[in-house]
Design a protein around this motif. Structure first.
Motif, PDB file in Angstrom:
ATOM      1  N   PRO A  25      40.668  86.843-117.246  1.00  0.00           N
ATOM      2  CA  PRO A  25      41.680  87.151-116.199  1.00  0.00           C
ATOM      3  C   PRO A  25      42.999  86.257-116.812  1.00  0.00           C
ATOM      4  CG  PRO A  25      39.954  85.620-115.342  1.00  0.00           C
ATOM      5  CD  PRO A  25      39.488  86.012-116.564  1.00  0.00           C
ATOM      6  N   PHE A  26      43.050  85.279-117.380  1.00  0.00           N
ATOM      7  CA  PHE A  26      44.274  84.601-117.910  1.00  0.00           C
ATOM      8  C   PHE A  26      44.799  85.406-119.017  1.00  0.00           C
ATOM      9  CE2 PHE A  26      43.025  81.019-115.496  1.00  0.00           C
ATOM     10  CZ  PHE A  26      44.362  80.670-114.920  1.00  0.00           C
ATOM     11  N   GLY A  27      43.951  86.033-119.823  1.00  0.00           N
ATOM     12  CA  GLY A  27      44.347  86.722-120.927  1.00  0.00           C
ATOM     13  C   GLY A  27      44.915  88.101-120.375  1.00  0.00           C
ATOM     14  N   HIS A  28      44.356  88.709-119.394  1.00  0.00           N
ATOM     15  CA  HIS A  28      44.595  89.789-118.921  1.00  0.00           C
ATOM     16  C   HIS A  28      46.210  89.737-118.328  1.00  0.00           C
ATOM     17  CE1 HIS A  28      44.839  93.996-116.795  1.00  0.00           C
ATOM     18  NE2 HIS A  28      45.216  93.092-115.899  1.00  0.00           N
ATOM     19  N   THR A  29      46.368  88.759-117.607  1.00  0.00           N
ATOM     20  CA  THR A  29      47.838  88.809-116.938  1.00  0.00           C
ATOM     21  C   THR A  29      48.797  88.045-118.115  1.00  0.00           C
ATOM     22  OG1 THR A  29      47.012  86.507-116.268  1.00  0.00           O
ATOM     23  CG2 THR A  29      46.790  88.126-114.684  1.00  0.00           C
ATOM     24  N   GLY A  30      48.372  87.595-118.959  1.00  0.00           N
ATOM     25  CA  GLY A  30      49.302  87.250-119.828  1.00  0.00           C
ATOM     26  C   GLY A  30      49.654  88.336-120.767  1.00  0.00           C
ATOM     27  N   ALA A  31      48.856  89.027-121.084  1.00  0.00           N
ATOM     28  CA  ALA A  31      48.894  90.379-121.949  1.00  0.00           C
ATOM     29  C   ALA A  31      49.872  91.199-120.959  1.00  0.00           C
ATOM     30  CB  ALA A  31      47.818  90.987-122.344  1.00  0.00           C
ATOM     31  N   ASP A  32      49.698  91.372-119.780  1.00  0.00           N
ATOM     32  CA  ASP A  32      50.426  92.232-119.039  1.00  0.00           C
ATOM     33  C   ASP A  32      51.938  91.626-119.112  1.00  0.00           C
ATOM     34  OD1 ASP A  32      50.846  94.357-116.976  1.00  0.00           O
ATOM     35  OD2 ASP A  32      51.556  92.501-115.919  1.00  0.00           O
ATOM     36  N   SER A  33      52.143  90.345-119.084  1.00  0.00           N
ATOM     37  CA  SER A  33      53.715  89.849-119.141  1.00  0.00           C
ATOM     38  C   SER A  33      54.232  90.071-120.565  1.00  0.00           C
ATOM     39  CB  SER A  33      53.465  88.343-118.921  1.00  0.00           C
ATOM     40  OG  SER A  33      53.141  88.125-117.572  1.00  0.00           O
ATOM     41  N   LEU A  34      53.413  89.855-121.410  1.00  0.00           N
ATOM     42  CA  LEU A  34      53.881  90.352-122.964  1.00  0.00           C
ATOM     43  C   LEU A  34      54.256  91.880-123.189  1.00  0.00           C
ATOM     44  CD1 LEU A  34      51.726  87.971-125.351  1.00  0.00           C
ATOM     45  CD2 LEU A  34      54.250  87.762-124.480  1.00  0.00           C
ATOM     46  N   PRO A  60      72.966  82.281-117.930  1.00  0.00           N
ATOM     47  CA  PRO A  60      72.490  82.774-116.567  1.00  0.00           C
ATOM     48  C   PRO A  60      71.977  84.077-116.812  1.00  0.00           C
ATOM     49  CG  PRO A  60      74.950  82.233-116.593  1.00  0.00           C
ATOM     50  CD  PRO A  60      74.437  81.962-117.797  1.00  0.00           C
ATOM     51  N   ALA A  61      72.229  85.003-117.855  1.00  0.00           N
ATOM     52  CA  ALA A  61      71.397  86.175-118.278  1.00  0.00           C
ATOM     53  C   ALA A  61      69.842  85.825-118.442  1.00  0.00           C
ATOM     54  CB  ALA A  61      72.354  87.038-119.283  1.00  0.00           C
ATOM     55  N   VAL A  62      69.844  84.935-119.475  1.00  0.00           N
ATOM     56  CA  VAL A  62      68.494  84.709-119.721  1.00  0.00           C
ATOM     57  C   VAL A  62      67.614  84.294-118.499  1.00  0.00           C
ATOM     58  CG1 VAL A  62      67.037  82.840-121.267  1.00  0.00           C
ATOM     59  CG2 VAL A  62      69.046  84.064-122.231  1.00  0.00           C
ATOM     60  N   GLU A  63      68.329  83.236-117.555  1.00  0.00           N
ATOM     61  CA  GLU A  63      67.622  82.893-116.509  1.00  0.00           C
ATOM     62  C   GLU A  63      67.051  84.004-115.451  1.00  0.00           C
ATOM     63  OE1 GLU A  63      70.493  80.105-114.737  1.00  0.00           O
ATOM     64  OE2 GLU A  63      70.051  78.635-116.003  1.00  0.00           O
ATOM     65  N   ALA A  64      68.080  85.002-115.464  1.00  0.00           N
ATOM     66  CA  ALA A  64      67.721  86.087-114.741  1.00  0.00           C
ATOM     67  C   ALA A  64      66.371  86.930-115.245  1.00  0.00           C
ATOM     68  CB  ALA A  64      68.883  87.131-114.652  1.00  0.00           C
ATOM     69  N   PHE A  65      66.399  87.209-116.663  1.00  0.00           N
ATOM     70  CA  PHE A  65      65.286  87.735-117.377  1.00  0.00           C
ATOM     71  C   PHE A  65      63.870  86.751-117.033  1.00  0.00           C
ATOM     72  CE2 PHE A  65      68.869  89.423-120.233  1.00  0.00           C
ATOM     73  CZ  PHE A  65      68.813  90.905-119.455  1.00  0.00           C
ATOM     74  N   LEU A  66      64.161  85.521-117.187  1.00  0.00           N
ATOM     75  CA  LEU A  66      63.161  84.728-116.977  1.00  0.00           C
ATOM     76  C   LEU A  66      62.660  84.618-115.477  1.00  0.00           C
ATOM     77  CD1 LEU A  66      63.970  81.364-118.949  1.00  0.00           C
ATOM     78  CD2 LEU A  66      62.191  83.168-119.614  1.00  0.00           C
ATOM     79  N   LEU A  67      63.496  85.039-114.371  1.00  0.00           N
ATOM     80  CA  LEU A  67      62.719  85.225-112.971  1.00  0.00           C
ATOM     81  C   LEU A  67      62.105  86.595-113.060  1.00  0.00           C
ATOM     82  CD1 LEU A  67      65.901  84.092-110.839  1.00  0.00           C
ATOM     83  CD2 LEU A  67      63.626  82.926-111.095  1.00  0.00           C
ATOM     84  N   MET A  68      62.886  87.474-113.698  1.00  0.00           N
ATOM     85  CA  MET A  68      61.969  88.966-113.833  1.00  0.00           C
ATOM     86  C   MET A  68      60.549  88.858-114.236  1.00  0.00           C
ATOM     87  SD  MET A  68      64.971  91.327-115.031  1.00  0.00           S
ATOM     88  CE  MET A  68      66.625  91.309-114.338  1.00  0.00           C
ATOM     89  N   MET A  69      60.471  87.951-115.236  1.00  0.00           N
ATOM     90  CA  MET A  69      59.137  87.768-116.098  1.00  0.00           C
ATOM     91  C   MET A  69      58.442  86.989-115.103  1.00  0.00           C
ATOM     92  SD  MET A  69      59.462  89.820-118.495  1.00  0.00           S
ATOM     93  CE  MET A  69      57.705  89.412-119.250  1.00  0.00           C
ATOM     94  N   LEU A  70      58.811  85.963-114.687  1.00  0.00           N
ATOM     95  CA  LEU A  70      57.996  85.008-113.647  1.00  0.00           C
ATOM     96  C   LEU A  70      57.358  85.930-112.529  1.00  0.00           C
ATOM     97  CD1 LEU A  70      56.883  82.375-112.804  1.00  0.00           C
ATOM     98  CD2 LEU A  70      59.138  81.947-111.678  1.00  0.00           C
ATOM     99  N   LEU A  71      58.222  86.724-111.758  1.00  0.00           N
ATOM    100  CA  LEU A  71      57.672  87.389-110.816  1.00  0.00           C
ATOM    101  C   LEU A  71      56.776  88.475-111.293  1.00  0.00           C
ATOM    102  CD1 LEU A  71      57.728  87.684-107.853  1.00  0.00           C
ATOM    103  CD2 LEU A  71      59.618  89.467-107.844  1.00  0.00           C
ATOM    104  N   ARG A  72      56.937  89.213-112.244  1.00  0.00           N
ATOM    105  CA  ARG A  72      55.955  90.000-112.920  1.00  0.00           C
ATOM    106  C   ARG A  72      54.669  89.517-113.011  1.00  0.00           C
ATOM    107  NH1 ARG A  72      56.222  94.941-116.413  1.00  0.00           N
ATOM    108  NH2 ARG A  72      54.078  94.957-117.559  1.00  0.00           N
ATOM    109  N   TYR A  73      54.665  88.191-113.607  1.00  0.00           N
ATOM    110  CA  TYR A  73      53.377  87.326-114.014  1.00  0.00           C
ATOM    111  C   TYR A  73      52.699  87.113-112.607  1.00  0.00           C
ATOM    112  CZ  TYR A  73      50.319  83.934-115.679  1.00  0.00           C
ATOM    113  OH  TYR A  73      48.862  83.190-115.910  1.00  0.00           O
TER     114      TYR A  73
END
Length: 185
Positions: A25-34, A60-73
């Motif tokens: 499950p950790f690999g699946h969710t990590g791969a989904d984020s990648l 700030p742009a990198v922070e926005a992208f990191l927030l997107m990836m965090l919510l996706r994860y």
């Protein structure tokens, strides 16, 4: 997560391998984020080609992208849990449209000011609305409502996204892990 893999016995093969049971499950969710990274890059590249640009700078742009990836994860754990509850891939495919209102009932496409009160409340407290407001703020792009009704998640969007992600992870990681461990019994 279950989908085709379970019906073909892949999950049984994973369980028979000498690895930690929770690696799947950790690999699946990590791969989904990648997998989301090239999609995000394509979206950013397309935006840049048509004239979009972040106005507040690189950090700030990198922070926005990191927030997107965090919510996706965090949302990928919800998807993993739903996938583990489903008996086959047809059921999972039929459940996907149930998640569409979460995106559509947000401020991503229209301002919430003109919505009926009950719908505006749901849209303002939607995690997608918080992410949209946070991205607009961090990119320095217009779109934030300035009316007096603005809900807490829209006045503090970065904090709201972080809280939504933490809440989703706190709920769905244990549920998905328990469901995964149960499917092997």
């Amino acid at each position: 997560m279950v989908g085709r893999e379970s019906s073909r016995g892949v999950m049984d093969r994973f369980r028979s391998m000498p690895m930690a049971r929770l690696a799947v499950p950790f690999g699946h969710t990590g791969a989904d984020s990648l997998i989301g990274l090239p999609l995000l890059a394509a979206m950013v590249g397309t935006g840049l080609l048509v004239g979009w640009q972040p106005h507040r700078g690189l950090i700030p742009a990198v922070e926005a992208f990191l927030l997107m990836m965090l919510l996706r994860y965090a949302l990928s754990w919800a998807g993993a849990y739903v996938g583990l509850l489903a008996k086959n891939e047809q059921t999972v495919a039929q459940l996907v449209p149930l998640f569409l209102p979460i995106t559509m009932m947000s401020n991503a496409f229209v301002p919430t000011d003109g919505m009926p009160h009950w719908l505006r409340f749901l849209a303002d407290w939607n995690p997608v609305s918080a992410l949209t407001a946070a991205a607009r703020d961090l990119f320095g792009n217009p779109g934030m409502s300035t009316s007096g009704h603005t809900a807490w998640p829209l006045t503090h969007p970065v904090a709201a996204v972080l809280l939504w992600a933490a809440a989703l992870l706190a709920v769905f990681v244990p549920l998905a892990l328990r469901a995964y461990l149960r499917t092997g019994r």
